[in-house]
Scaffold this motif. Sequence first.
Motif, PDB file in Angstrom:
ATOM      1  N   LYS A  86      58.455 -24.667  -8.375  1.00  0.00           N
ATOM      2  CA  LYS A  86      58.117 -23.199  -8.515  1.00  0.00           C
ATOM      3  C   LYS A  86      57.133 -23.147  -9.940  1.00  0.00           C
ATOM      4  O   LYS A  86      57.344 -23.952 -10.772  1.00  0.00           O
ATOM      5  CB  LYS A  86      59.439 -22.292  -8.775  1.00  0.00           C
ATOM      6  N   PRO A  87      56.202 -22.307  -9.734  1.00  0.00           N
ATOM      7  CA  PRO A  87      55.224 -22.164 -11.022  1.00  0.00           C
ATOM      8  C   PRO A  87      55.793 -22.294 -12.306  1.00  0.00           C
ATOM      9  O   PRO A  87      55.496 -22.731 -13.185  1.00  0.00           O
ATOM     10  CB  PRO A  87      54.472 -20.894 -10.612  1.00  0.00           C
ATOM     11  N   GLU A  88      57.000 -21.397 -12.488  1.00  0.00           N
ATOM     12  CA  GLU A  88      57.929 -21.403 -13.638  1.00  0.00           C
ATOM     13  C   GLU A  88      58.592 -22.525 -14.012  1.00  0.00           C
ATOM     14  O   GLU A  88      59.029 -22.558 -15.352  1.00  0.00           O
ATOM     15  CB  GLU A  88      58.628 -20.246 -13.761  1.00  0.00           C
ATOM     16  N   ILE A  89      58.563 -23.653 -13.091  1.00  0.00           N
ATOM     17  CA  ILE A  89      59.311 -24.695 -13.507  1.00  0.00           C
ATOM     18  C   ILE A  89      58.747 -25.898 -14.472  1.00  0.00           C
ATOM     19  O   ILE A  89      57.454 -26.119 -13.893  1.00  0.00           O
ATOM     20  CB  ILE A  89      60.147 -25.287 -12.320  1.00  0.00           C
ATOM     21  N   HIS A  90      59.124 -26.345 -15.287  1.00  0.00           N
ATOM     22  CA  HIS A  90      58.322 -27.415 -16.180  1.00  0.00           C
ATOM     23  C   HIS A  90      58.193 -28.660 -15.312  1.00  0.00           C
ATOM     24  O   HIS A  90      58.944 -29.166 -14.558  1.00  0.00           O
ATOM     25  CB  HIS A  90      59.179 -27.820 -17.344  1.00  0.00           C
ATOM     26  N   ASP A  91      56.747 -29.119 -15.224  1.00  0.00           N
ATOM     27  CA  ASP A  91      56.636 -30.475 -14.369  1.00  0.00           C
ATOM     28  C   ASP A  91      56.106 -31.618 -15.314  1.00  0.00           C
ATOM     29  O   ASP A  91      55.008 -31.746 -15.380  1.00  0.00           O
ATOM     30  CB  ASP A  91      55.581 -29.964 -13.282  1.00  0.00           C
ATOM     31  N   PRO A  92      56.897 -32.140 -15.589  1.00  0.00           N
ATOM     32  CA  PRO A  92      56.608 -33.487 -16.578  1.00  0.00           C
ATOM     33  C   PRO A  92      55.893 -34.360 -15.782  1.00  0.00           C
ATOM     34  O   PRO A  92      55.031 -35.222 -16.504  1.00  0.00           O
ATOM     35  CB  PRO A  92      57.934 -33.976 -17.168  1.00  0.00           C
ATOM     36  N   GLN A  93      55.971 -34.683 -14.759  1.00  0.00           N
ATOM     37  CA  GLN A  93      55.259 -35.725 -13.840  1.00  0.00           C
ATOM     38  C   GLN A  93      53.765 -35.309 -13.690  1.00  0.00           C
ATOM     39  O   GLN A  93      52.836 -35.987 -13.962  1.00  0.00           O
ATOM     40  CB  GLN A  93      55.835 -36.035 -12.411  1.00  0.00           C
ATOM     41  N   GLY A  94      53.694 -33.982 -13.596  1.00  0.00           N
ATOM     42  CA  GLY A  94      52.302 -33.576 -13.348  1.00  0.00           C
ATOM     43  C   GLY A  94      51.667 -33.433 -14.511  1.00  0.00           C
ATOM     44  O   GLY A  94      50.383 -33.883 -14.551  1.00  0.00           O
ATOM     45  N   GLU A  95      52.343 -33.254 -15.981  1.00  0.00           N
ATOM     46  CA  GLU A  95      51.649 -33.284 -17.161  1.00  0.00           C
ATOM     47  C   GLU A  95      51.190 -34.979 -17.354  1.00  0.00           C
ATOM     48  O   GLU A  95      50.379 -34.924 -17.919  1.00  0.00           O
ATOM     49  CB  GLU A  95      52.620 -32.941 -18.025  1.00  0.00           C
ATOM     50  N   GLY A 104      37.627 -33.101 -16.017  1.00  0.00           N
ATOM     51  CA  GLY A 104      37.355 -31.721 -15.536  1.00  0.00           C
ATOM     52  C   GLY A 104      38.724 -31.236 -14.934  1.00  0.00           C
ATOM     53  O   GLY A 104      38.682 -30.381 -14.361  1.00  0.00           O
ATOM     54  N   VAL A 105      39.771 -32.224 -14.827  1.00  0.00           N
ATOM     55  CA  VAL A 105      40.996 -31.861 -13.996  1.00  0.00           C
ATOM     56  C   VAL A 105      41.719 -31.127 -15.318  1.00  0.00           C
ATOM     57  O   VAL A 105      41.862 -31.422 -16.371  1.00  0.00           O
ATOM     58  CB  VAL A 105      41.995 -32.964 -13.697  1.00  0.00           C
ATOM     59  N   THR A 106      42.032 -29.789 -14.791  1.00  0.00           N
ATOM     60  CA  THR A 106      42.715 -28.913 -15.795  1.00  0.00           C
ATOM     61  C   THR A 106      44.303 -28.494 -15.565  1.00  0.00           C
ATOM     62  O   THR A 106      45.061 -28.387 -16.530  1.00  0.00           O
ATOM     63  CB  THR A 106      42.182 -27.575 -15.818  1.00  0.00           C
ATOM     64  N   ALA A 107      44.555 -29.002 -14.461  1.00  0.00           N
ATOM     65  CA  ALA A 107      46.324 -28.879 -14.189  1.00  0.00           C
ATOM     66  C   ALA A 107      46.597 -29.764 -13.030  1.00  0.00           C
ATOM     67  O   ALA A 107      45.853 -29.937 -12.164  1.00  0.00           O
ATOM     68  CB  ALA A 107      46.324 -27.391 -13.964  1.00  0.00           C
ATOM     69  N   VAL A 124      50.460 -37.119 -15.189  1.00  0.00           N
ATOM     70  CA  VAL A 124      49.283 -37.412 -14.322  1.00  0.00           C
ATOM     71  C   VAL A 124      47.887 -36.451 -14.858  1.00  0.00           C
ATOM     72  O   VAL A 124      46.697 -37.283 -14.845  1.00  0.00           O
ATOM     73  CB  VAL A 124      49.414 -36.782 -12.860  1.00  0.00           C
ATOM     74  N   LEU A 125      48.175 -35.474 -15.275  1.00  0.00           N
ATOM     75  CA  LEU A 125      46.956 -34.807 -16.225  1.00  0.00           C
ATOM     76  C   LEU A 125      46.718 -35.731 -17.226  1.00  0.00           C
ATOM     77  O   LEU A 125      45.258 -35.824 -17.508  1.00  0.00           O
ATOM     78  CB  LEU A 125      47.500 -33.165 -16.425  1.00  0.00           C
ATOM     79  N   SER A 126      47.261 -35.925 -18.150  1.00  0.00           N
ATOM     80  CA  SER A 126      47.011 -36.784 -19.298  1.00  0.00           C
ATOM     81  C   SER A 126      46.570 -38.195 -19.016  1.00  0.00           C
ATOM     82  O   SER A 126      45.383 -38.487 -19.586  1.00  0.00           O
ATOM     83  CB  SER A 126      48.520 -37.310 -20.028  1.00  0.00           C
ATOM     84  N   ALA A 127      46.956 -38.842 -17.806  1.00  0.00           N
ATOM     85  CA  ALA A 127      46.206 -40.210 -17.508  1.00  0.00           C
ATOM     86  C   ALA A 127      44.993 -39.775 -16.757  1.00  0.00           C
ATOM     87  O   ALA A 127      44.000 -40.510 -17.029  1.00  0.00           O
ATOM     88  CB  ALA A 127      47.188 -40.702 -16.277  1.00  0.00           C
TER      89      ALA A 127
END
Length: 80
Positions: A11-20, A33-36, A22-25
């Motif tokens: 859900k959008p309100e749930i923290h997503d450390p794996q997504g973060e 250009g990847v923002t989220a 991947v964003l950092s990498a």
Amino acid sequence: MARVIVDVMLKPEIHDPQGEAVLSASHRLGFGGVTAVRQGKRFELEIDGPADSAALAAIEELARELLANPVIEEFTVSPG
């Protein structure tokens, strides 16, 4: 034989450390250009018979009971 796709996402309100992560990498690799990024799961189910409304309703129940945690995840069911 038919295929049904179940996509499960936090859900959008749930923290997503794996997504973060991947964003950092992606930024380190030059993809600024990847923002989220949100990480999820995809299930492809093959079923007997057509993917009609009754079959999709049954798969939705399966997703709710087994494939997704409704407290923190949401899902979509669609013919594949």
